[in-house]
Design a protein around this motif. Structure first.
Motif, PDB file in Angstrom:
ATOM      1  N   ALA A   1       0.832  -1.215   0.000  1.00  0.00           N
ATOM      2  CA  ALA A   1       0.000   0.000   0.000  1.00  0.00           C
ATOM      3  C   ALA A   1       0.857   1.252   0.000  1.00  0.00           C
ATOM      4  CB  ALA A   1      -0.920  -0.009   1.214  1.00  0.00           C
ATOM      5  N   SER A   2       2.099   1.153   0.501  1.00  0.00           N
ATOM      6  CA  SER A   2       2.953   2.352   0.561  1.00  0.00           C
ATOM      7  C   SER A   2       3.271   2.851  -0.845  1.00  0.00           C
ATOM      8  CB  SER A   2       4.235   2.086   1.354  1.00  0.00           C
ATOM      9  OG  SER A   2       5.179   1.405   0.559  1.00  0.00           O
ATOM     10  N   TYR A   3       3.306   1.946  -1.827  1.00  0.00           N
ATOM     11  CA  TYR A   3       3.493   2.441  -3.200  1.00  0.00           C
ATOM     12  C   TYR A   3       2.179   2.440  -3.979  1.00  0.00           C
ATOM     13  CZ  TYR A   3       4.230  -2.540  -4.638  1.00  0.00           C
ATOM     14  OH  TYR A   3       4.112  -3.889  -4.865  1.00  0.00           O
ATOM     15  N   ALA A   4       1.266   1.512  -3.640  1.00  0.00           N
ATOM     16  CA  ALA A   4       0.016   1.435  -4.409  1.00  0.00           C
ATOM     17  C   ALA A   4      -0.816   2.711  -4.256  1.00  0.00           C
ATOM     18  CB  ALA A   4      -0.790   0.220  -3.965  1.00  0.00           C
ATOM     19  N   ILE A   5      -0.962   3.196  -3.029  1.00  0.00           N
ATOM     20  CA  ILE A   5      -1.836   4.364  -2.795  1.00  0.00           C
ATOM     21  C   ILE A   5      -1.323   5.606  -3.552  1.00  0.00           C
ATOM     22  CG2 ILE A   5      -2.751   5.935  -1.019  1.00  0.00           C
ATOM     23  CD1 ILE A   5      -2.860   3.455   0.876  1.00  0.00           C
ATOM     24  N   PRO A   6      -0.049   5.990  -3.385  1.00  0.00           N
ATOM     25  CA  PRO A   6       0.383   7.191  -4.127  1.00  0.00           C
ATOM     26  C   PRO A   6       0.387   6.988  -5.645  1.00  0.00           C
ATOM     27  CG  PRO A   6       2.245   6.182  -2.964  1.00  0.00           C
ATOM     28  CD  PRO A   6       1.006   5.506  -2.471  1.00  0.00           C
ATOM     29  N   LEU A   7       0.691   5.776  -6.096  1.00  0.00           N
ATOM     30  CA  LEU A   7       0.718   5.579  -7.552  1.00  0.00           C
ATOM     31  C   LEU A   7      -0.693   5.642  -8.139  1.00  0.00           C
ATOM     32  CD1 LEU A   7       3.522   2.851  -8.015  1.00  0.00           C
ATOM     33  CD2 LEU A   7       3.672   5.330  -8.383  1.00  0.00           C
ATOM     34  N   ILE A   8      -1.671   5.111  -7.418  1.00  0.00           N
ATOM     35  CA  ILE A   8      -3.057   5.219  -7.903  1.00  0.00           C
ATOM     36  C   ILE A   8      -3.446   6.703  -7.957  1.00  0.00           C
ATOM     37  CG2 ILE A   8      -5.485   4.717  -7.361  1.00  0.00           C
ATOM     38  CD1 ILE A   8      -4.431   2.077  -6.052  1.00  0.00           C
ATOM     39  N   GLN A   9      -3.077   7.445  -6.911  1.00  0.00           N
ATOM     40  CA  GLN A   9      -3.389   8.878  -6.896  1.00  0.00           C
ATOM     41  C   GLN A   9      -2.779   9.565  -8.121  1.00  0.00           C
ATOM     42  OE1 GLN A   9      -5.356  10.666  -4.999  1.00  0.00           O
ATOM     43  NE2 GLN A   9      -4.777  12.612  -5.987  1.00  0.00           N
ATOM     44  N   LYS A  10      -1.544   9.171  -8.473  1.00  0.00           N
ATOM     45  CA  LYS A  10      -0.879   9.799  -9.628  1.00  0.00           C
ATOM     46  C   LYS A  10      -1.575   9.440 -10.937  1.00  0.00           C
ATOM     47  CE  LYS A  10       3.597  10.835  -9.118  1.00  0.00           C
ATOM     48  NZ  LYS A  10       5.024  10.688  -9.141  1.00  0.00           N
ATOM     49  N   ILE A  11      -2.109   8.212 -10.998  1.00  0.00           N
ATOM     50  CA  ILE A  11      -2.843   7.809 -12.208  1.00  0.00           C
ATOM     51  C   ILE A  11      -4.119   8.641 -12.332  1.00  0.00           C
ATOM     52  CG2 ILE A  11      -4.156   5.912 -13.279  1.00  0.00           C
ATOM     53  CD1 ILE A  11      -2.091   3.994 -11.925  1.00  0.00           C
ATOM     54  N   LEU A  12      -4.769   8.882 -11.194  1.00  0.00           N
ATOM     55  CA  LEU A  12      -6.011   9.667 -11.240  1.00  0.00           C
ATOM     56  C   LEU A  12      -5.715  11.096 -11.705  1.00  0.00           C
ATOM     57  CD1 LEU A  12      -7.668   8.359  -7.954  1.00  0.00           C
ATOM     58  CD2 LEU A  12      -8.106   7.618 -10.306  1.00  0.00           C
ATOM     59  N   GLU A  13      -4.541  11.595 -11.356  1.00  0.00           N
ATOM     60  CA  GLU A  13      -4.171  12.949 -11.784  1.00  0.00           C
ATOM     61  C   GLU A  13      -3.708  12.958 -13.233  1.00  0.00           C
ATOM     62  OE1 GLU A  13      -1.281  14.137  -8.847  1.00  0.00           O
ATOM     63  OE2 GLU A  13      -2.791  14.042  -7.251  1.00  0.00           O
ATOM     64  N   ASN A  14      -3.151  11.834 -13.686  1.00  0.00           N
ATOM     65  CA  ASN A  14      -2.651  11.736 -15.060  1.00  0.00           C
ATOM     66  C   ASN A  14      -2.938  10.333 -15.615  1.00  0.00           C
ATOM     67  OD1 ASN A  14      -1.267  11.567 -17.445  1.00  0.00           O
ATOM     68  ND2 ASN A  14       0.779  11.640 -16.503  1.00  0.00           N
ATOM     69  N   PRO A  15      -4.081  10.176 -16.302  1.00  0.00           N
ATOM     70  CA  PRO A  15      -4.467   8.838 -16.771  1.00  0.00           C
ATOM     71  C   PRO A  15      -3.496   8.232 -17.794  1.00  0.00           C
ATOM     72  CG  PRO A  15      -6.313  10.380 -16.872  1.00  0.00           C
ATOM     73  CD  PRO A  15      -5.096  11.191 -16.587  1.00  0.00           C
ATOM     74  N   ASN A  16      -2.530   9.025 -18.289  1.00  0.00           N
ATOM     75  CA  ASN A  16      -1.547   8.451 -19.221  1.00  0.00           C
ATOM     76  C   ASN A  16      -0.375   7.795 -18.507  1.00  0.00           C
ATOM     77  OD1 ASN A  16      -2.928   9.279 -21.525  1.00  0.00           O
ATOM     78  ND2 ASN A  16      -2.081  11.356 -21.319  1.00  0.00           N
ATOM     79  N   LYS A  17      -0.407   7.793 -17.208  1.00  0.00           N
ATOM     80  CA  LYS A  17       0.721   7.195 -16.476  1.00  0.00           C
ATOM     81  C   LYS A  17       0.851   5.710 -16.785  1.00  0.00           C
ATOM     82  CE  LYS A  17       2.860   7.994 -12.601  1.00  0.00           C
ATOM     83  NZ  LYS A  17       3.931   8.725 -13.240  1.00  0.00           N
ATOM     84  N   ARG A  18       2.079   5.247 -16.900  1.00  0.00           N
ATOM     85  CA  ARG A  18       2.343   3.828 -17.165  1.00  0.00           C
ATOM     86  C   ARG A  18       3.362   3.320 -16.137  1.00  0.00           C
ATOM     87  NH1 ARG A  18      -1.548   4.314 -19.424  1.00  0.00           N
ATOM     88  NH2 ARG A  18      -2.070   4.189 -21.624  1.00  0.00           N
ATOM     89  N   ILE A  19       2.915   2.339 -15.374  1.00  0.00           N
ATOM     90  CA  ILE A  19       3.730   1.835 -14.261  1.00  0.00           C
ATOM     91  C   ILE A  19       3.990   0.351 -14.461  1.00  0.00           C
ATOM     92  CG2 ILE A  19       3.699   1.401 -11.757  1.00  0.00           C
ATOM     93  CD1 ILE A  19       1.653   3.870 -11.707  1.00  0.00           C
ATOM     94  N   ILE A  20       5.220  -0.076 -14.250  1.00  0.00           N
ATOM     95  CA  ILE A  20       5.497  -1.520 -14.320  1.00  0.00           C
ATOM     96  C   ILE A  20       6.004  -1.971 -12.945  1.00  0.00           C
ATOM     97  CG2 ILE A  20       7.832  -1.143 -15.313  1.00  0.00           C
ATOM     98  CD1 ILE A  20       7.328  -3.785 -16.906  1.00  0.00           C
ATOM     99  N   ILE A  21       5.438  -3.072 -12.482  1.00  0.00           N
ATOM    100  CA  ILE A  21       5.823  -3.599 -11.161  1.00  0.00           C
ATOM    101  C   ILE A  21       6.390  -5.011 -11.347  1.00  0.00           C
ATOM    102  CG2 ILE A  21       5.002  -4.252  -8.851  1.00  0.00           C
ATOM    103  CD1 ILE A  21       2.724  -2.212  -9.189  1.00  0.00           C
TER     104      ILE A  21
END
Ligand code: AMP
Length: 404
Positions: free
Chosen positions: A111-131
């Motif tokens: 959750a320490s990375y999931a929560i902020p990364l989801i927030q960033k996607i909501l601010e920028n739907p073009n975000k692309r994250i690989i885990i």
């Protein structure tokens, strides 16, 4: 019955894992496979009073200015306050910093990375994250964890793991998900097939790097990360840091914020003991224990090989136990179903090999039974860490075969 002689404390401290190496070479005698481990290391009383240390955290989830639906989803999971790693990492990740997280499972690191990364996607739907994660099970668990934060939100996730249909994964990836989660082998394979274009990603999360290295994924990881643009944000999580990992940290991360969380030694919560048996009595002894259903409510049994695990499971089922197995020869969808049943308490005995059970967060396992001894002390610690999670007490029993 099993004896209860003496106790031995294992190490604890700021490293997220105990110092296994200290134990490993102390008893150089050979076993038929793996390293000889002195059985006294399998005996330890659980702490009488489980200390709940006062954790000093600065923030509440409200302070992170999350999207209201995301915040509601976090609250709906019953998270009241951020864990220490979340407290230290969430704002830094939101601010685009690279993060080096020294933490293992159980600290709330997903959750320490999931929560902020989801927030960033909501601010920028073009975000692309690989885990990237070491095992199929862990990758699947990360996907489920992230999914649990996204009801009502437009966040697209794809999973790329071995043992599952590649065609479906290819279709999912071609839709351009915000988050792609996978194991290094399958991700590399999909890169070779030109299904994944690594240059499109702006964020990479490397989860459980030490385990990925243990499993021989170092070259795959390097090849993948090298292709992701240098302007990326990199989040790097590992329970331990050794020379090899330091080299990766120095090549992958730019001016990272270091977040290190003090975890209590998982084994402090686990009452550990041995069961002395002769080889031909082993199974009988196991059944005798498992028959005490009030006590042995949810049991994870470790076997040495896929074959031994399968044989034992079939025999337990024949004797009327509610048992199933996970190991590398089982198709991925079956492994997932079995795991789900076990997590939901619809199955109360799970027989597993070490690899299949690594890093899994299964609630309320009452007992871990080492039916076959682990290959080394580090594996032993991983195994027994599946019980006594959170602040509950767990039990670990290790079968030690008599020579006669
Ligand atoms: P992890 O370290 O990511 O494997 O998480 C371990 C467990 O802690 C999971 O069951 C999470 O759902 C749970 N968890 C994570 N963050 C919190 C929190 N802030 N409050 C309560 N539980 C949490």
């Amino acid at each position: 019955m099993y004896n209860n002689s003496g106790s031995r404390r294992s190490t604890s401290g700021y490293s997220a894992r105990p110092n296994y190496r200290k134990f490993q070479n102390r008893f150089p005698k050979k076993r038929s496979f793996g390293k000889y481990i002195d059985p006294s290391l399998f005996i330890k009383k659980a702490a009488d009073f489980i200390k709940i240390e006062e954790e000093i955290t600065k923030y509440n989830f409200e302070d992170f200015k999350l999207d209201p639906i995301l915040l509601a989803n976090v609250k709906a999971k019953g998270y009241i306050k951020p864990t220490p790693i979340q407290d230290q990492a969430i704002l830094q990740i939101m601010n685009g910093k690279d993060v080096l997280g020294i933490a293992n499972t159980g600290t709330g690191k997903t959750a320490s990375y999931a929560i902020p990364l989801i927030q960033k996607i909501l601010e920028n739907p073009n975000k692309r994250i690989i885990i990237l994660a070491p095992t199929r099970e862990l990758a699947t668990q990360i996907k489920q964890d992230i999914r649990s934060f996204t009801p009502g939100l437009r966040v697209f996730i794809a999973l790329a793991i071995g043992g599952a249909f590649i065609r479906e994964q290819i279709m999912d990836i071609r839709r351009g998900p915000n988050i792609l989660i996978g194991t290094p082998g399958r991700i590399t394979d999909l890169g070779h097939r030109r299904v994944i274009d690594f240059t499109k990603f702006d964020t990479v999360v490397l989860d459980e790097v030490d385990r990925m290295l243990d499993m021989g994924f170092v070259d795959d990881i390097k090849t993948i990360v090298d292709q992701i643009p240098a302007s990326r944000q990199t989040l790097f999580f590992s329970a331990t840091v050794d020379r090899k990992i330091e080299v990766l940290i120095n090549t992958f991360l730019r001016d990272p914020v270091k977040v290190s969380v003090k975890t209590t030694d998982a084994s402090d919560h686990v009452e550990q003991n041995v069961v002395n048996v002769s080889r031909h009595e082993k199974e009988e002894k196991l059944c005798e224990l498992l028959s005490k259903k009030e006590e042995f409510k949810k049991v994870l049994i470790f076997g040495a090989t896929k074959m031994m695990v399968e044989r034992l499971t079939v025999s337990l089922i024949r004797q009327g136990f509610n048992a199933d197995s996970i190991h590398g020869d089982k198709p991925q969808h079956k492994r997932q179903t079995v795991l789900k049943l076990f997590k939901e308490d619809r199955l109360n005995i799970l027989v597993a090999t070490d690899v299949a059970a690594r890093g899994l967060d299964i609630p309320d396992v009452s007992h871990v039974i080492n039916y076959d001894q682990p290959n080394n002390y580090e594996d032993y610690c991983h195994r027994i860490g599946r019980t006594g999670r959170g602040n509950s007490k767990g039990y670990a029993l290790t079968f030690v075969e008599n020579r006669y």
